[in-house]
Design a protein around this motif. Structure first.
Motif, PDB file in Angstrom:
ATOM      1  N   SER A   1       6.843 -12.706 -35.655  1.00 37.76           N
ATOM      2  CA  SER A   1       5.677 -12.424 -36.486  1.00 37.76           C
ATOM      3  C   SER A   1       4.782 -13.647 -36.466  1.00 37.76           C
ATOM      4  CB  SER A   1       6.094 -12.095 -37.925  1.00 37.76           C
ATOM      5  OG  SER A   1       4.969 -11.732 -38.692  1.00 37.76           O
TER       6      SER A   1
ATOM      7  N   TRP B   1       4.917 -14.703 -29.999  1.00 37.98           N
ATOM      8  CA  TRP B   1       5.778 -13.820 -29.208  1.00 37.98           C
ATOM      9  C   TRP B   1       6.651 -14.663 -28.286  1.00 37.98           C
ATOM     10  CZ3 TRP B   1       3.923  -9.943 -24.908  1.00 37.98           C
ATOM     11  CH2 TRP B   1       4.926  -8.969 -24.700  1.00 37.98           C
TER      12      TRP B   1
ATOM     13  N   ASP C   1       0.067  -9.278 -32.966  1.00 38.75           N
ATOM     14  CA  ASP C   1       0.877 -10.332 -33.565  1.00 38.75           C
ATOM     15  C   ASP C   1       0.730 -10.411 -35.080  1.00 38.75           C
ATOM     16  OD1 ASP C   1       1.310 -10.841 -30.919  1.00 38.75           O
ATOM     17  OD2 ASP C   1       0.240 -12.755 -30.866  1.00 38.75           O
TER      18      ASP C   1
ATOM     19  N   ARG D   1       5.661  -5.577 -26.792  1.00 41.22           N
ATOM     20  CA  ARG D   1       5.086  -6.462 -27.822  1.00 41.22           C
ATOM     21  C   ARG D   1       5.076  -5.758 -29.176  1.00 41.22           C
ATOM     22  NH1 ARG D   1       0.300 -10.418 -26.044  1.00 41.22           N
ATOM     23  NH2 ARG D   1       0.116 -11.724 -27.919  1.00 41.22           N
TER      24      ARG D   1
ATOM     25  N   ARG E   1       7.338  -6.862 -32.439  1.00 42.57           N
ATOM     26  CA  ARG E   1       6.683  -7.118 -33.722  1.00 42.57           C
ATOM     27  C   ARG E   1       7.286  -6.239 -34.819  1.00 42.57           C
ATOM     28  NH1 ARG E   1       2.116  -7.791 -36.870  1.00 42.57           N
ATOM     29  NH2 ARG E   1       3.312  -8.355 -38.716  1.00 42.57           N
TER      30      ARG E   1
ATOM     31  N   HIS F   1      10.658  -7.297 -36.506  1.00 42.02           N
ATOM     32  CA  HIS F   1      10.672  -8.412 -37.442  1.00 42.02           C
ATOM     33  C   HIS F   1      10.807  -7.883 -38.867  1.00 42.02           C
ATOM     34  CE1 HIS F   1       9.114 -11.981 -39.644  1.00 42.02           C
ATOM     35  NE2 HIS F   1       9.693 -12.635 -38.656  1.00 42.02           N
TER      36      HIS F   1
END
Length: 966
Positions: A18, A23, A194, A216, A220, A223
Motif C-alpha cells: 500500500s 509495489w 497504489d 498490481r 494492492r 494489503h
C-alpha cells in the motif's frame, strides 16, 4: 530457466503493498538457453507496456525477463510476454518479398517489389488523385515508423485515407477523452492503483487483457487496507469474481447503467459542487438528463437490480478517491463514445481527478496504439493538433516545411471501415496494409474478403507472416518483428519505452521504418524548398524530428532522448523543461486542454456524431474547463428476435493476442488455448440440449461459425466467442467470430460494434461448414492442386483477367466534380428565377422588391463566376438540377400566407446551393485549386447573407401571418 509456469499460474505470487511507489519488485523470467547478453526492450503483447530485457544467444532470441527498475511492472511479465517472443523464431517467417504473377504469389527481389509499389502509387495518383490511395496500419509499430508513415501519407501524397486497426480497439478512448477534456492523453496513471480506495472497471476484463496491471490490483487488494472493486461486465469473469460488487447488465445497455450511477451520485449529494462550478461546464444539463434514470428504470432496461445499482453508487460516493477504467466492453458496444464519456463524467462530478488515486484510464487494446493517435498515422493529426483548426494545420506545415494545402483538412479524416467501404465501391484503388490482419479482425468477414479480392484494387501487405490478409495481396513485404529493430513506443498511462534491436531479422526481412524511408526516397517526396521530405535515415533521427513536432502540445516529448530512455525505466510524457522527469498526473493543476485555440477537437453530438461547429465551440469556449456531456440511452440497432433469439458478444482470452499471428506460434500459448469455444448460459444450453464440449453452430444474418460449447458464467440470452481465431492454421471449418459480426460503427469514434449481434445456436454432430478462406497451396499442410487442376485454374484466371481488363478500359471513369458544378450553377440560376418571381409576385412589399432584385444579381454573378471551372472540369447535370423546380418554384398570390411560403421556399433553395458549395469546397481543397476555392468562398458569403435576410424576414412575418386570421 523459468521463474514460474505462467500458463498454469497466470498472475504469479502475491506481494501485498500500500502506498505510492511501494509495489515490491518481482522479476519474472523465461529462457530456453543461457543467454550471452541481455538487450533492453518492453513487451508488445498488450497495452500495458511492461519493461523487459531480451535474452540473446548465437544471434537468436532465447528468452525474456522483466525489468526490475521499470515503474510499469517492477519486473513482472504475463504469459504472453514470457512466451510470445518464440514467434520470432518461427520457421514460417516471411523472408523475401512476394509479388502476384498469374494469380499466384511468387518470390521477388526488393527492387522488383518496391518498383511495382511505386509504379502503382504514381499511376493511381495520376489517374485518380491521391484520394484513391489508402493506408491501413497497426498498433504494433514504433513511433519512428508511424511518424514517417504519417508524413508520407499526409504531406507526401496528401491523402485523407489513413487509419489503423487501433480504430477497432482504442478509437473510443481517444474520442471520449477529446469530448471531455479537449484532447487525447490519459488523465490517469498506473500509480493511481497504489493509493486509490475505490476502483471502477467498466467492460474491462483486466485479468485477461492486462495481466500485469491486474497483478498490481490484486497485490494492492491483498494489503490490509484494500480498495473496493466494482466490475460492470455481462460475464462472470475472473475479474468479476474478484470484485466486491459485480453488475452484469444486458449487452448494449452501458449508457443506461452509467446514467443510473450518475443520477444516484447527484441525488445522494456526493458531487463536488465547488469543483464542478470552477472546473467544468454542462453540469445542469447532465443532471437534468440523468434524473430520468432512477434505479428501477435502469433495472427494467439493463437487468441490473436496483439494489445493486444503489450499492455501487454508495461505494463510489463514500470513497475519498476513485480510479475508473474501461476497455472493449464499452468501446466495441452500443453507444461506445457516449458510455465512455459517462465514465469520465463520474470522476468529474466527484472532483476525483488530477491527484494520486484519482484518475481515469480509458485503456488501449494494443501496445503502441497510443502512438498511432499521437503521430498522425491514423485519422488524427500529429501531436494532438486539431484538423479543423487552420492555425494548427499551418503550424504542422511549418514543422514539415510544406504547403498547408497538401495536408488533408478539407474533410474529416477517413476511418478504417470507411476506407474499406471506399475500396468496395472502387473509389480507393490502392490499399497498403501494415502489420495487421483485417481478413480476421474486421467485422462481417465475408464482405471483407470480397473487398480485399476486388478487381481493380491493388493491395500491399507488410507483415512478418503470410497471414490470411497477406494471402490476398498483390505484393507482400517481409517485415522485421519486435526485437529485430530499434524504436520507441508509449503505453496506456503515457509511459514511453525504448526497444533496442537485439537480433537481425531473418532472410531479407526489413524493418517497417526502412521500408517507409525507402518508399519515400523512390517516390522523391520533397518539401517546399526542394529538400527531401523525409530527412532522416535512422530511427533516432526520426525521433528527434518527432520531438520537435510535439513541442508545446499536450504530448510534449522534447525532454526525452534515446540516451535518457536507455538503462532505466520508461518515462511518461509530458517530458520537457517543465517536467524533466516526466509527469504522471497531467491534470494536477485542474486546467484541461479545452481552450478553442489549443484543443484537439471541437467535439461532437455524442448521440448522432455530428461535429460541433468551430463558431459554436468558440462561443462557449470552455477555456480550460472539462466538458460534461450527457447521453440518453438508445437501444442497439440489431436486437434478438424470433429468428435470432440470442445476443452475441466477443472478446479476448488471456493466452492470445488479436488474430494469434504471434501468440499462435508460441507452443505453450497455442496449447493452452488451441481452439475457440462458444460460451452459453446454462439455462439456454438446457433448452437446446447442449452440454459442455458439444459441437454447436452459431448463425447470424451475415454468416456462421462452429466451435465446441462451454456452459455457464454468462447471462441468459447471451453468447460469447473470442475473436482470436482465423484460418492460417487450417481448422477446416468456419470458426472466426467476425463471420457473425455487424459492419456498423459508433457515430463518434467510428469504432465497430463487435459486442452485439443477434444470433441463433444449434447443436451439430460435427462441423459441416467449410473453411471460408483457403490458405496458399504452397503452405505446409495444404495439398497442392494437380497439374491438370492448375492448368484449368490458370486458364480461367487468364480469361477473367482479359475480360476485367477490357471492362476496366471500356467503362467510363471520371471524377464527379463536374456533376456538382453543374448542380450548383443550375441552383444559382434557379435562384435568379425564384427571386425574380417573388419580387414580381409581391410588388407592394417595400423591402421584397429591392432585396430580391439585389439577390438576383448576386446569384446571376455567382452562376457566371463558375463558367471558368465548368470549362476546366466539365459539366454533367444528369437531370438533377430540375428536380426542385416543380416543388419549390411555385407561382403564388400576393401577400399574407403566400408571401411567407415564397420566403420559405427561397430559404430552402439557397440552402440547396449551400450544400453544393460545401461539397465543392472540399473537392477544391483536395484538388489544391485555390482559385476554385476562392470562388466558392465568395459565393458562399453572398448566399449566407441571403439566408440571414430570409431567416429574419420569415421570423418577422410568421406571427402575424399564422396567428391573425386573414
Amino acid at each position: 530457466m523459468e521463474s514460474r509456469d505462467s500458463i498454469a499460474d497466470i498472475w504469479g505470487e502475491r506481494t501485498p503493498y500500500s502506498g505510492q511507489d511501494a509495489w515490491p519488485v518481482r522479476v519474472d523470467q523465461r529462457t530456453t538457453e543461457a543467454p550471452e547478453r541481455w538487450v533492453q526492450s518492453a513487451c508488445v503483447l498488450c497495452s500495458n507496456g511492461c519493461g523487459c530485457d531480451i535474452a540473446v544467444k548465437d544471434g537468436r532470441i532465447v528468452g525474456v525477463r522483466g525489468r526490475a527498475q521499470d515503474v510499469v511492472n517492477r519486473g513482472r511479465l504475463g504469459p504472453k510476454g514470457l512466451h510470445g517472443w518464440e514467434a520470432n523464431n518461427s520457421p514460417d517467417r516471411l523472408t523475401h518479398p512476394l509479388v502476384r504473377r498469374n494469380g499466384k504469389l511468387e518470390r521477388a527481389s526488393w527492387d522488383e517489389a518496391m518498383a511495382l509499389i511505386v509504379e502503382q502509387t504514381q499511376r493511381v495518383k495520376r489517374e485518380y488523385s491521391a484520394g484513391a490511395i489508402g493506408f491501413y496500419t497497426s498498433g504494433q509499430l514504433f513511433i519512428e515508423e508511424y511518424y514517417t508513415l504519417g508524413i508520407i501519407g499526409k504531406a507526401g501524397l496528401g491523402t485523407p485515407h489513413m487509419d489503423g486497426n487501433t480504430r477497432l480497439c482504442t478509437a473510443t478512448a481517444a474520442a471520449a477523452l477529446k469530448e471531455s477534456f479537449g484532447s487525447d492523453g490519459q488523465p490517469g496513471s498506473y500509480f493511481d492503483v497504489d493509493t486509490t480506495d475505490c476502483i471502477l472497471m467498466v467492460g474491462h476484463n483486466m485479468s485477461n487483457t492486462d495481466t500485469v496491471l491486474w497483478m498490481r490490483v490484486l497485490d494492492r487488494r491483498r494489503h490490509a487496507d484494500p480498495p473496493k472493486l466494482i466490475v460492470i461486465d455481462p460475464r462472470t469473469t475472473m475479474t468479476a469474481r474478484e470484485a466486491d460488487l459485480h453488475l452484469a447488465p444486458k449487452v448494449g445497455t452501458n449508457v443506461a447503467v452509467l446514467n443510473g450511477v450518475l443520477h444516484l451520485l447527484i441525488q445522494g449529494g456526493h458531487v463536488d459542487r465547488a469543483f464542478i462550478d470552477r472546473h467544468t461546464m454542462g453540469f445542469d444539463d447532465l443532471a437534468q438528463l440523468v434524473a430520468a434514470y432512477p434505479p428501477e428504470r435502469v433495472e427494467a432496461i439493463s437487468g441490473v437490480p436496483a439494489a445493486d445499482l444503489r450499492r455501487a453508487a454508495d461505494l463510489i460516493g463514500s470513497s475519498s478517491k476513485l480510479l475508473s477504467t474501461c476497455l472493449q466492453g464499452v468501446y466495441q458496444s452500443n453507444q461506445a463514445t457516449a458510455a465512455a464519456v459517462q465514465i469520465n463524467n463520474i470522476n468529474l462530478v466527484l472532483g476525483r481527478i488530477g491527484r494520486p488515486g484519482c484518475g481515469i484510464l480509458q485503456m488501449n487494446g494494443q501496445p503502441t496504439s497510443q502512438n498511432t493517435r499521437e503521430t498522425g498515422a491514423d485519422g488524427d493529426l500529429p501531436a494532438f493538433r486539431n484538423w479543423n483548426n487552420i492555425a494548427h494545420i499551418e503550424d504542422l506545415a511549418r514543422v514539415w516545411n510544406v504547403d498547408p494545402a497538401i495536408i488533408p483538412h478539407w474533410t474529416p479524416p477517413t476511418h478504417a471501415m470507411q476506407i474499406f467501404r471506399y475500396c468496395e465501391t472502387g473509389s480507393i484503388r490502392m490499399l497498403w496494409i501494415q502489420a495487421t490482419n483485417p481478413a480476421v479482425s474486421l467485422p462481417n468477414l465475408n464482405r471483407v474478403r470480397a473487398i480485399l479480392q476486388k478487381e481493380g484494387l491493388f493491395v500491399v501487405v507488410q507483415d512478418a507472416f503470410l497471414t490470411e490478409t497477406a494471402q490476398m495481396a498483390d505484393v507482400v513485404l517481409p517485415a522485421a518483428l519486435w526485437g529485430e529493430k530499434t524504436g520507441t513506443f508509449t503505453n496506456v498511462d503515457r509511459t514511453v519505452h525504448i526497444s533496442h534491436k537485439a537480433v537481425e531479422p531473418p532472410g531479407e526481412a526489413r524493418s517497417d521504418f526502412d521500408i517507409f524511408v525507402d518508399f519515400a526516397r523512390r517516390m522523391d517526396f520533397k518539401d517546399k524548398d526542394g529538400a527531401p521530405l523525409i530527412k532522416w535515415t535512422t530511427p533516432e533521427q526520426a525521433f528527434e524530428d518527432w520531438k520537435a513536432c510535439t513541442r508545446g502540445r499536450p504530448c510534449d516529448y522534447t525532454g526525452l532522448s534515446y540516451d535518457k530512455l536507455t538503462g532505466g525505466s520508461g518515462i511518461p510524457w509530458p517530458c520537457n523543461s517543465e517536467h524533466p522527469d516526466g509527469e504522471h498526473y497531467i491534470y494536477k493543476d485542474l486546467v484541461f486542454p479545452t481552450d478553442a485555440d489549443y484543443c484537439e477537437s471541437f467535439g461532437h453530438d455524442i448521440i448522432t456524431g455530428a461535429p460541433v461547429p468551430e463558431k459554436e465551440y468558440r462561443a462557449h469556449n470552455p477555456a480550460g474547463r472539462a466538458v460534461l456531456k450527457g447521453a440518453e440511452y438508445m437501444p442497439p440497432f440489431e436486437e434478438p428476435d424470433a429468428d435470432y433469439p440470442l445476443f452475441l458478444t466477443t472478446g479476448r482470452l488471456v493466452y492470445h493476442f488479436h488474430t494469434r499471428t504471434k501468440t499462435g506460434r508460441a507452443p505453450a500459448l497455442a496449447n493452452a488455448a488451441p481452439d475457440d469455444f462458444v460460451q452459453i448460459a446454462r439455462e439456454d444450453a438446457e433448452k437446446l440440449g447442449i452440454v459442455d464440449g458439444d459441437w454447436v453452430r452459431v448463425t447470424s444474418r451475415r454468416g456462421n461459425a462452429e466451435a465446441r460449447a462451454k456452459i455457464g458464467d454468462i447471462g441468459p440470452g447471451e453468447v460469447f466467442i473470442s475473436f482470436h481465431y482465423g484460418y492460417w492454421d487450417e481448422p477446416g471449418r468456419a470458426r472466426a467470430a467476425n463471420e457473425l459480426t455487424i459492419y456498423e460503427w459508433d457515430p463518434v469514434s467510428k469504432q465497430p460494434h463487435y459486442k452485439y449481434a443477434a444470433v441463433r445456436i444449434e447443436k451439430v454432430d460435427a462441423p459441416t461448414t467449410a473453411q471460408p478462406e483457403r490458405m496458399d497451396p504452397a503452405q505446409p499442410g495444404v495439398a497442392s492442386p494437380t497439374a491438370q487442376e492448375s492448368g484449368v485454374i490458370h486458364a480461367l484466371k487468364e480469361a477473367k483477367d482479359v475480360l476485367v481488363e477490357g471492362w476496366e478500359k471500356a467503362k467510363p471513369v471520371r471524377a464527379h466534380v463536374a456533376d456538382y458544378l453543374g448542380l450548383l450553377q443550375a441552383s444559382e440560376r434557379r435562384l435568379v428565377k425564384a427571386f425574380e418571381q417573388t419580387r414580381t409576385t409581391h410588388p407592394d412589399e417595400p423591402d421584397i422588391g429591392p432585396l430580391c432584385h439585389l439577390f438576383e444579381r448576386w446569384s446571376g454573378a455567382a452562376a457566371d463566376a463558375l463558367d471558368p471551372f465548368v470549362a476546366q472540369y466539365g459539366e454533367r447535370r444528369e437531370g438533377e438540377p430540375e428536380r426542385l423546380d416543380e416543388a419549390l418554384v411555385v407561382q403564388r398570390k400576393q401577400g399574407g400566407f403566400d408571401m411567407l411560403r415564397d420566403l420559405h421556399d427561397l430559404w430552402l433553395l439557397v440552402n440547396e446551393s449551400m450544400i453544393s458549395l460545401d461539397v465543392l469546397e472540399q473537392a477544391a481543397r483536395s484538388l489544391h485549386d485555390k482559385a476554385f476555392e476562392a470562388a466558392i468562398r465568395q459565393i458562399r458569403q453572398q448566399n449566407k447573407r441571403q439566408l440571414e435576410w430570409l431567416h429574419g424576414r420569415i421570423r418577422q412575418a410568421a406571427p402575424q401571418t399564422l396567428v391573425v386570421p386573414s
